[in-house]
Structure formats: C-alpha cells, structure tokens
Design an enzyme around this catalytic site. Structure first.
Site, PDB file in Angstrom:
ATOM      1  N   ASP A  16      -9.408  16.202  19.679  1.00  0.00           N
ATOM      2  CA  ASP A  16      -8.469  17.093  19.495  1.00  0.00           C
ATOM      3  C   ASP A  16      -7.150  16.820  20.216  1.00  0.00           C
ATOM      4  OD1 ASP A  16      -7.531  19.099  17.743  1.00  0.00           O
ATOM      5  OD2 ASP A  16      -8.686  20.691  18.325  1.00  0.00           O
ATOM      6  N   HIS A 207     -12.766  28.354  19.672  1.00  0.00           N
ATOM      7  CA  HIS A 207     -11.889  27.206  19.737  1.00  0.00           C
ATOM      8  C   HIS A 207     -10.575  27.522  19.553  1.00  0.00           C
ATOM      9  CE1 HIS A 207     -11.110  22.392  18.478  1.00  0.00           C
ATOM     10  NE2 HIS A 207     -10.176  23.247  17.972  1.00  0.00           N
ATOM     11  N   CYS A 240      -3.454  19.566  15.515  1.00  0.00           N
ATOM     12  CA  CYS A 240      -4.025  18.974  14.128  1.00  0.00           C
ATOM     13  C   CYS A 240      -3.153  18.468  13.264  1.00  0.00           C
ATOM     14  CB  CYS A 240      -4.909  20.120  13.420  1.00  0.00           C
ATOM     15  SG  CYS A 240      -5.450  19.465  12.002  1.00  0.00           S
ATOM     16  N   ASN A 249      -4.963  22.809  22.091  1.00  0.00           N
ATOM     17  CA  ASN A 249      -6.070  23.850  22.433  1.00  0.00           C
ATOM     18  C   ASN A 249      -5.725  24.311  23.892  1.00  0.00           C
ATOM     19  OD1 ASN A 249      -7.819  21.578  20.977  1.00  0.00           O
ATOM     20  ND2 ASN A 249      -9.101  23.401  20.687  1.00  0.00           N
TER      21      ASN A 249
HETATM   22  P1  HMG Z   1     -10.088  10.311   1.004  1.00  0.00           P
HETATM   23  O1  HMG Z   1      -8.785   9.412   0.995  1.00  0.00           O
HETATM   24  O2  HMG Z   1     -10.292  11.284  -0.198  1.00  0.00           O
HETATM   25  O3  HMG Z   1     -11.351   9.327   0.936  1.00  0.00           O
HETATM   26  O4  HMG Z   1     -10.153  11.291   2.305  1.00  0.00           O
HETATM   27  P2  HMG Z   1     -12.137   8.432  -0.051  1.00  0.00           P
HETATM   28  O5  HMG Z   1     -13.554   8.536   0.073  1.00  0.00           O
HETATM   29  O6  HMG Z   1     -11.641   8.466  -1.337  1.00  0.00           O
HETATM   30  O7  HMG Z   1     -11.774   7.038   0.862  1.00  0.00           O
HETATM   31  C1  HMG Z   1     -10.297   6.438   0.940  1.00  0.00           C
HETATM   32  C2  HMG Z   1     -10.405   5.576   1.779  1.00  0.00           C
HETATM   33  O8  HMG Z   1     -10.681   6.008   3.264  1.00  0.00           O
HETATM   34  C3  HMG Z   1     -11.287   4.320   1.759  1.00  0.00           C
HETATM   35  O9  HMG Z   1     -10.811   3.084   2.122  1.00  0.00           O
HETATM   36  C4  HMG Z   1     -12.532   4.546   2.329  1.00  0.00           C
HETATM   37  O10 HMG Z   1     -13.261   3.615   2.893  1.00  0.00           O
HETATM   38  C5  HMG Z   1     -11.756   5.353   3.655  1.00  0.00           C
HETATM   39  P3  HMG Z   1     -10.180   2.049   1.154  1.00  0.00           P
HETATM   40  O11 HMG Z   1     -11.188   1.549   0.279  1.00  0.00           O
HETATM   41  O12 HMG Z   1      -9.001   2.731   0.560  1.00  0.00           O
HETATM   42  O13 HMG Z   1      -9.609   1.068   2.120  1.00  0.00           O
HETATM   43  N1  HMG Z   1     -12.759   6.107   4.416  1.00  0.00           N
HETATM   44  C6  HMG Z   1     -13.303   6.147   5.625  1.00  0.00           C
HETATM   45  N2  HMG Z   1     -12.944   5.105   6.657  1.00  0.00           N
HETATM   46  C7  HMG Z   1     -13.442   5.315   7.957  1.00  0.00           C
HETATM   47  N3  HMG Z   1     -14.139   6.294   8.018  1.00  0.00           N
HETATM   48  C8  HMG Z   1     -14.656   7.311   7.317  1.00  0.00           C
HETATM   49  C9  HMG Z   1     -13.955   7.150   6.059  1.00  0.00           C
HETATM   50  N4  HMG Z   1     -14.044   7.872   4.738  1.00  0.00           N
HETATM   51  C10 HMG Z   1     -13.395   7.442   3.759  1.00  0.00           C
HETATM   52  N5  HMG Z   1     -15.127   8.375   7.524  1.00  0.00           N
HETATM   53  C11 HMG Z   1     -11.437  12.084   4.119  1.00  0.00           C
HETATM   54  C12 HMG Z   1     -11.418  11.930   2.613  1.00  0.00           C
HETATM   55  C13 HMG Z   1     -12.346  13.182   4.417  1.00  0.00           C
HETATM   56  C14 HMG Z   1     -11.906  10.593   4.622  1.00  0.00           C
HETATM   57  C15 HMG Z   1     -10.147  12.152   4.987  1.00  0.00           C
HETATM   58  O14 HMG Z   1      -9.432  13.152   4.241  1.00  0.00           O
HETATM   59  C16 HMG Z   1     -10.044  12.224   6.299  1.00  0.00           C
HETATM   60  O15 HMG Z   1     -10.568  11.349   6.900  1.00  0.00           O
HETATM   61  N6  HMG Z   1      -9.906  13.465   6.984  1.00  0.00           N
HETATM   62  C17 HMG Z   1     -10.046  13.718   8.343  1.00  0.00           C
HETATM   63  C18 HMG Z   1      -8.789  14.530   8.749  1.00  0.00           C
HETATM   64  C19 HMG Z   1      -8.878  14.903  10.233  1.00  0.00           C
HETATM   65  O16 HMG Z   1      -9.466  14.080  10.828  1.00  0.00           O
HETATM   66  N7  HMG Z   1      -8.335  15.951  10.537  1.00  0.00           N
HETATM   67  C20 HMG Z   1      -8.344  16.473  12.001  1.00  0.00           C
HETATM   68  C21 HMG Z   1      -9.757  16.695  12.346  1.00  0.00           C
HETATM   69  S1  HMG Z   1     -10.056  18.580  11.961  1.00  0.00           S
HETATM   70  C22 HMG Z   1      -9.328  19.386  13.167  1.00  0.00           C
HETATM   71  O17 HMG Z   1      -8.561  18.985  13.772  1.00  0.00           O
HETATM   72  C23 HMG Z   1      -9.832  20.946  13.379  1.00  0.00           C
HETATM   73  C24 HMG Z   1     -10.648  21.394  14.279  1.00  0.00           C
HETATM   74  O18 HMG Z   1      -9.878  20.727  15.615  1.00  0.00           O
HETATM   75  C25 HMG Z   1     -10.900  22.662  14.617  1.00  0.00           C
HETATM   76  C26 HMG Z   1      -9.753  23.622  14.405  1.00  0.00           C
HETATM   77  O19 HMG Z   1      -8.869  23.432  15.235  1.00  0.00           O
HETATM   78  O20 HMG Z   1      -9.642  24.189  13.436  1.00  0.00           O
HETATM   79  C27 HMG Z   1     -11.874  20.333  14.267  1.00  0.00           C
HETATM   80 MG    MG Z   2      -8.719  21.982  16.880  1.00  0.00          MG
END
Ligand code: HMG
Ligand code: MG
Length: 299
Positions: A16, A207, A240, A249
């Site tokens: 994070d 968190h 984020c 955080n």
């Molecule tokens: P999408 O674009 O809808 O995914 O994203 P897709 O399934 O259509 O795939 C698109 C491309 O991404 C493809 O590649 C996939 O292979 C690749 P291409 O064929 O175009 O070259 N792909 C991946 N590559 C590696 N690892 C993977 C993966 N999945 C797909 N796992 C998706 C949907 C969920 C993947 C995207 O939206 C995403 O990665 N989101 C993550 C965002 C994120 O990390 N945000 C921050 C963390 S959450 C946070 O900080 C909150 C928290 O701290 C708590 C709080 O504070 O509230 C936890």
């Molecule tokens: Mg967070």
C-alpha cells in the site's frame, strides 16, 4: 476503558505504501526494504500485488521480489490477488496468504477493479475457492468503508453484509479500509459496531489512511472495542492510485509509539522501525510523514 494487552501490527508499506509512488522504485530497493522489515519481527508484511501491471505499474515486479526476499516460516508475506490470474501466480510462488479486495461503492469498484460490486463478488468467490484448494489463507479487504471519493457516504450495512460474505467464503480476517482517510472516531466506532454484528470483532482489522490526520484517534477508539490487528505503513507511505488525493496509511512508527505508551505489546521495536523508516526516506529523498520519525530524524 478496556484495551487489549497485545496487538498485531500488519505492515502494508511495501504494497500500500509503495504502490502509489509515481517513479518506479528499483526492485533491489524494495527487496532491501522488505528484508529490513522482516528483521523487525512483524507477524505479517504485505509485500506486493499480483495485479495488472497496466493498472499498477509499481507492483509489476512483485513476483521477482517474492523469489528474492529472505522468506521466513513464521512471518506471513501476503500479496494482493484481484482475480484468478493473480492467484495463479501466488500458487506458483508458494505464497502463504493472498488478499482479495472489494467495496460496497459501485463507483470505486469500477475504478479500482473494472467491475461492478456483484461482478467483484463472483470474481473473489472464485479466487477464495481456488486459494483454499491450494491451502493458501485469504484475507479480505473492504474499501471506502468510511467514505468514497466518488460517492461520499457508503452504507455501513452494505459493508457489514460484504464482510460477512467474505468470512463465509473462508477469509480468516476482514480489514476495514478507510481508503481516503476521511473518517473520524465516532464514525469508526459505528462502523465497527455495524460490522461486528455479523463478524467477530477479533476477525476484524483496522486499515486507516491518515489523509485528514484522524487515524491514531480512530485506532484509539476501535482498540477499546476489541480490535486486535492494525494495518500500518512504514513512514506513513502510500495511498491508493484509484482514490485521488488519498495519502498513506497511518505510520507504523506513530502507532507503535502510541501502543508502547499505552503498555500494549506488539513484539516490534521502535528503534528498528525508525532505522527502516530512515532507509526508505533516504532513498525517496524526502522527509517522513510520520511525526515520530520526524522527531527522531536527526538523532
Ligand atoms: P481488466 O483490465 O478488466 O482485466 O482489469 P482483464 O482481465 O480484462 O485483463 C486486461 C489485461 O491485464 C490482460 O493483459 C491481462 O492478462 C492482464 P493483455 O492481454 O491486455 O496484455 N491482467 C493481469 N496481469 C497480471 N496480473 C493479473 C492480471 N489480471 C489481468 N492479476 C483488474 C481488472 C482487476 C486486473 C485490474 O483492475 C487491476 O489489476 N486492478 C488492481 C487495482 C489495484 O491494485 N488497486 C490498488 C490496490 S487496492 C487498495 O489499495 C485498497 C486497500 O489498500 C484497502 C483500502 O485502503 O481501502 C487494499
Ligand atoms: Mg489502503
């Protein structure tokens, strides 16, 4: 007032904390940071994310990091896995714990994971099922629990229902995320009251991001309710990428200083944390956002 004797600090700095850094940090620096944190005696350190590198470029090297850090049996090293593709990588890398993340806010769900809340439920159901088949523990995050950057107030009841859903699917713990750090102590208490009607308070983690400087007060409030796990980030790094304006955080140093003062044990030593904090701030060439780290910066 009743406080726990012991609290688990769940360090989220490498994930994070760093995910929001604009310039890509060399893998070697991240590995050194994590190894230093591993030597600080945390029970769990979230080391990265197996998410799409197009969505969060800073986390693209989490698999390499997993290979190179000094993994120790007694320290859990979770990663975020939003979908089965991420989970597959976690299985390959023999990760002990994965984290799924959902939210009751439709807009944040779309911005953060490109799907609706109901689609995200189906997605994480699959991830949890496969993780369990592979004996991997799953932690669940609920985001925007005290406010959403796009929708404002988010229903506590909806957050409580989603939390119960994640526990029923097999998550061992639910971390309630104030993603944009807007919550205040009485709101935090009401939220934890609502969620603890459906999930044991011992299974909840707090968190809190510290955008509005409320995180320590929020922690103080929920500790009295029996919360035993606190997510913290070394030096208060982070935010984020899909919650504009959200800062890091609550700083590990600040929480630890407060808990030490309250006689609550964590097993983590402040002097060691301050050294790690100095290390990462020297690299980033900035002053820490932790008040405790600032107070000790030139010592
Ligand atoms: P999408 O674009 O809808 O995914 O994203 P897709 O399934 O259509 O795939 C698109 C491309 O991404 C493809 O590649 C996939 O292979 C690749 P291409 O064929 O175009 O070259 N792909 C991946 N590559 C590696 N690892 C993977 C993966 N999945 C797909 N796992 C998706 C949907 C969920 C993947 C995207 O939206 C995403 O990665 N989101 C993550 C965002 C994120 O990390 N945000 C921050 C963390 S959450 C946070 O900080 C909150 C928290 O701290 C708590 C709080 O504070 O509230 C936890
Ligand atoms: Mg967070």
């Amino acid at each position: 007032m009743k406080f726990p004797n012991k609290v688990n600090l769940y360090e989220v700095g490498p994930r994070d904390g760093l995910q929001n850094e604009k310039d890509i940090i060399p893998t070697e620096i991240k590995i050194k940071l994590i190894n230093k944190l591993i030597n600080c005696n945390f029970k769990a350190i979230e080391i990265g994310s197996f998410v799409s590198p197009r969505w969060v470029p800073q986390m693209a090297d989490s698999d390499i990091i997993m290979d190179k850090i000094n993994r120790k049996k007694l320290i859990s090293l979770p990663v975020l896995t939003p979908n089965l593709k991420g989970l597959q990588k976690a299985i390959e890398k023999k990760v002990d714990t994965v984290c799924v993340f959902i939210t009751a806010s439709e807009s944040f769900s779309k911005k953060n994971t490109n799907c609706s809340v109901s689609e995200s439920i189906k997605r994480v159901e699959g991830v949890i099922r496969e993780a369990k088949k592979n004996n991997i523990k799953v932690r669940g995050y609920l985001s925007c629990v005290l406010g959403c950057p796009y929708e404002g107030k988010v229903s506590y009841k909806k957050t409580a229902d989603l939390s119960r859903f994640l526990i029923e699917q097999g998550c061992y713990q639910i971390s309630l995320g104030d993603t944009i750090g807007c919550g205040t102590p009485l709101e935090a208490v009401k939220l934890f009251e609502a969620v603890s009607k459906t999930v044991n308070i011992e299974s909840l983690a707090a968190h809190f991001h510290d955008t509005y400087g409320q995180a320590l007060s929020n922690i103080y409030a929920v500790l009295q309710m029996g919360v035993q796990t606190l997510d913290t980030s070394i030096s208060g790094l982070g935010g984020c990428p899909y919650a504009k304006g959200a800062t890091g955080n609550v700083a590990t140093e600040d929480v630890l200083y407060m808990l030490n003062g309250m006689g609550i044990s964590t097993g983590v030593k402040l002097e060691k944390i301050l050294e790690v904090s100095k290390y990462i701030n020297r690299y980033l060439n900035r002053m820490p956002s932790s008040r405790v780290a600032m107070a000790n910066f030139n010592k």
